[in-house]
Design an enzyme around this catalytic site. Structure first.
Site, PDB file in Angstrom:
ATOM      1  CD  GLU A   1     -25.818  34.318 -15.613  1.00 45.83           C
ATOM      2  OE1 GLU A   1     -25.320  35.400 -15.985  1.00 45.83           O
ATOM      3  OE2 GLU A   1     -26.810  33.809 -16.173  1.00 45.83           O
TER       4      GLU A   1
ATOM      5  CG  PHE B   1     -31.157  27.513 -27.243  1.00 46.13           C
ATOM      6  CD1 PHE B   1     -30.726  28.676 -27.879  1.00 46.13           C
ATOM      7  CD2 PHE B   1     -31.844  27.630 -26.044  1.00 46.13           C
ATOM      8  CE1 PHE B   1     -30.999  29.925 -27.334  1.00 46.13           C
ATOM      9  CE2 PHE B   1     -32.127  28.884 -25.501  1.00 46.13           C
ATOM     10  CZ  PHE B   1     -31.697  30.024 -26.150  1.00 46.13           C
TER      11      PHE B   1
ATOM     12  CG  MET C   1      -2.608  50.121 -10.677  1.00 41.21           C
ATOM     13  SD  MET C   1      -1.512  50.984  -9.535  1.00 41.21           S
ATOM     14  CE  MET C   1      -2.000  50.252  -7.971  1.00 41.21           C
TER      15      MET C   1
END
Lengths: 162, 569
Positions: free
Chosen positions: B49, B111, B477
């Site tokens: 997602e 749930f 970095m």
């Protein structure tokens, strides 16, 4: 360093479930404590008024106000600190009573201009209304006589508009 | 007309002009997915997602339209948080829909229940939990309106399962968004612009600093016209690259921590700094007390809360970039103001001398590939016409320094939040919007592994993006900071253990090439960039190369190290 002082901020907000959380989060997220908080719906049922006080420098409080004004559900932000306003706070004070303290307490209550709301053999509940300072003073005076518990409303403030 | 909540959602998306949505199904949104199936809505199934939100964000940055993502409740929703926070920091207009358990179960630890509006409250522009089916359509349109208006940003709409399953009386003509506040356009007094012109006339060493607000406000043309008419050198923050052409002689590159020597020197020596659509981030200003300390500062920004936040300015103007610049350009024209060569000569000559003294540079010698050389060659091979997305870290800085962006919305990067794993999914969103452009994610070997699963998405939908991997086997970095400030104690930054990226790519069905010596850079790019398939190009680069110039954290931006030499004032 600029002086920190107590600021009174008045907000008009949409009367919705999570608006207070957004306002509180905006202050809390920047590390500012809400000292007092007073919320109620206005004469327009869709709009609530939040009056809060917070301690900070002028520059910081201006930043907070700008952040609050950015919230979608905040309609208006006003800083009432340096505005001619009437400010009031209400305190409910429950005193624990003993046979010895009763008469002394009644004398004090009359002097302080407190209102007696309930009174029985063990406890009485008083109401006091005044500025924050006055409420603090009354509590200080009552403390030796046995305060059981206190509930304060937080400051309500309104511009005078002379 | 009576219809199901899910149909209302689709109708609203169509009305908003949404042509693609990125998402991932789950129990709470199964009804929405059923509707997507029936309506044949264009939906891209990602593999995580977070990637859905980054892809929607990339799409939004490239097109200027609102990007849309969809996730289920609970873990689906929490996985969107990094994407939402990324868009929030960079003011990117996206709408994220999340599923929610039915309203009667909210608060019951059901749930896959989580309080996603509570979680995203501080990292979104606004969010909604739709409790009443009758408010669904209004809320969706309001969400789009908020996402794109004023200072744009992400809006989340949480959709309980029973709300989207409800029968709703839907009438598009009755949609009313409660947007009194949102429609307010700041209108600064015209006196402010007159004052700006007076300050500009009086200045001997004026310059422009521009940011993402120019791109978000679609004010590129107006900016270019103003800068050229007033002959102002322009420095642009990371977020604003492309607004002013990178190859223009007036362009100074980025300011700040990894800005150019000449941009930082110009800011330190200018007497008038006109900042438009940038917010004086700490990576740009360095030590606040000494930032532009010789200059009067004018700050134009659409968000009043950005003004006087980090830097106290002499002339604040609350306005979107486009209308501000239109006003300025009109005023310049009405007053017949054009800066003369003579009037700018000393200032531009001084800047030219700084450019000569310390241009952006690196040393490509020997048999080991320098990452900067890869970016420079990428620029040459694509003739500056690719759209570049980046991950975060050294790859991002080199991509910002060594590729010249001549067009708006061609450099797409997570500036504010600095999200590793952003660039690849964002590239998918960009490529879908511009299928004819070459879209390249400049990545490091650390960040590419944060969303590498999206290789499957690229294959499933035939989205031929390109990954240029600057592979140094380090979290570069952080390693650079450890080298410079922690006496080379490389704590947990060595990532020498890595998969064979070519095999990973090939396993997903991608093309993949590797370059290990400098003379292989160009052939690999030429092979990889122009094919019609997704392609990963693994460049084995110098392991301990640092990004320079660098301003040490907390130092003034006029104090830079160029690696081999210290440069100050």
């Amino acid at each position: 360093m600029e002086n920190k002082k107590e600021n009174v901020i008045s907000l008009l907000v949409n009367n919705k479930p999570d608006v207070l959380a957004r306002v509180a989060g905006t202050l809390g997220g920047k590390g500012y404590n809400i000292e007092t908080l007073c919320v109620d719906v206005t004469i327009n049922p869709d709009v609530s008024k939040i009056i809060l006080t917070t301690i900070g420098t002028k520059a910081t409080v201006q930043k907070i106000e700008a952040q609050l004004a950015r919230l979608i559900d905040v309609i208006k932000v006003e800083n009432l600190t340096d505005v001619e306003t009437v400010k009031r706070e209400l305190a409910l004070i429950r005193m624990a009573l003993t046979a010895d303290s009763k008469s002394e307490l009644i004398r004090t209550i009359n002097k302080l201009n407190c209102k007696i709301l309930t009174f029985n053999s063990d406890h009485c509940v008083l109401e006091y209304r005044g500025t924050k300072c006055e409420v603090d003073k009354v509590l200080e005076t009552l403390k030796p006589l046995g305060i059981d518990d206190v509930a304060r409303t937080g400051i309500a403030a309104l511009e005078r508009k002379n | 007309m009576k219809m199901k909540g899910t149909q209302v959602l689709i109708e609203c998306l169509k009305a908003e002009g949404v042509d693609v949505m990125f998402g991932y199904p789950g129990g709470s949104v199964i009804d929405i997915y059923d509707e997507l199936y029936k309506s044949k809505f264009n939906h891209i199934l990602v593999r995580h997602e977070q990637a859905a939100v980054h892809a929607a964000d990339g799409y939004a940055r490239a097109t200027g339209k609102v990007g849309v993502a969809l996730a289920t409740s609970g873990p689906g929703a929490t996985n969107t948080v990094t994407g939402i926070a990324t868009a929030n920091m960079d003011s990117i207009p996206i709408v994220v829909f999340t599923g929610q358990v039915p309203t009667h179960l909210i608060g019951n630890d059901a749930f896959q229940e989580c309080d996603i509006t509570g979680i995203t409250r501080p990292c979104s522009k606004h969010n909604y939990l739709v409790r009443n089916p009758d408010e669904l359509a209004n809320t969706i349109h309001e969400a789009f309106h908020i996402a794109r208006s004023g200072r744009p940003g992400p809006v989340l709409v949480d959709l309980p399962k029973n709300v989207i399953a409800a029968e709703i009386d839907y009438d598009p003509a009755k949609i009313k968004i409660n947007a009194t506040k949102l429609s307010l356009q700041p209108k600064p007094s015209s006196k402010k612009y007159v004052q700006l012109l007076e300050m500009l006339r009086a200045a001997k060493r004026p310059m422009l600093m521009t940011g993402g607000g120019i791109l978000l406000g679609k004010a590129t043309d107006e900016l270019r016209a103003f800068a050229r008419r007033a002959k102002l050198p322009v420095t642009s923050t990371l977020m604003g690259l492309g607004a002013f052409p990178g190859s223009d002689p007036l362009f100074l590159g980025m300011p700040g921590m990894h800005g150019t020597y000449f941009a930082n020197m110009a800011i330190s020596h200018c007497d008038l700094l006109i900042c438009i659509g940038a917010r004086f981030d700490d990576r740009v200003t360095g030590k606040i007390d000494t930032f532009a300390s010789n200059a009067q500062i004018i700050h134009i920004d659409v968000d009043p809360s950005s003004i006087n936040k980090n830097i106290v300015v002499d002339l604040p103007i609350v306005s979107d970039a486009k209308s501000a610049l239109e006003n300025i350009n009109r005023l310049l024209k009405d007053n017949n103001y054009t800066a003369t060569e003579a009037e700018r000569k000393d200032w531009l000559d001084l800047i030219e001398s700084w450019k000569k003294k310390a241009p952006l540079s690196y040393c490509q010698d020997g048999k080991i590939i320098k990452p900067q050389c890869v970016i420079e060659t990428l620029y040459e091979v694509t003739k500056g016409k690719a759209i570049i997305t980046t991950e975060v870290g050294q790859n991002q800085m080199w991509a910002a320094q060594f590729y010249k962006y001549d067009d708006p919305n061609t450099f797409i990067s997570s500036g504010g939040l600095g999200t590793m794993g952003y660039g690849f999914p964002a590239a998918l969103g960009v490529k879908l919007a511009f299928p004819d452009r070459i879209v390249v994610d400049v990545a490091g070997d650390g960040s590419i592994q944060m969303n590498i699963q999206e290789m499957a998405t690229a294959m499933q939908y035939n989205i031929p993006v390109k990954i240029v991997l600057l592979n140094n086997g380090y979290l570069g970095m952080v390693r650079q900071w450890q080298e410079l400030f922690y006496e080379k104690r490389y704590s947990n930054t060595d990532m020498t253990f890595q998969p064979d990226f070519l095999k990973v790519a090939e396993a997903y069905g991608w093309e993949a090439f590797r370059a290990t010596t400098p003379d292989e850079i160009r052939p690999v790019l030429e092979k990889g960039l122009f094919s019609n398939r997704p392609c990963l190009m693994d460049f084995q680069v110098a392991r301990e190369e640092c990004v320079y110039p660098m301003v040490r954290p907390g130092a003034s931006i006029s104090e830079m190290t160029l690696g081999t030499r210290e440069m100050t004032n």
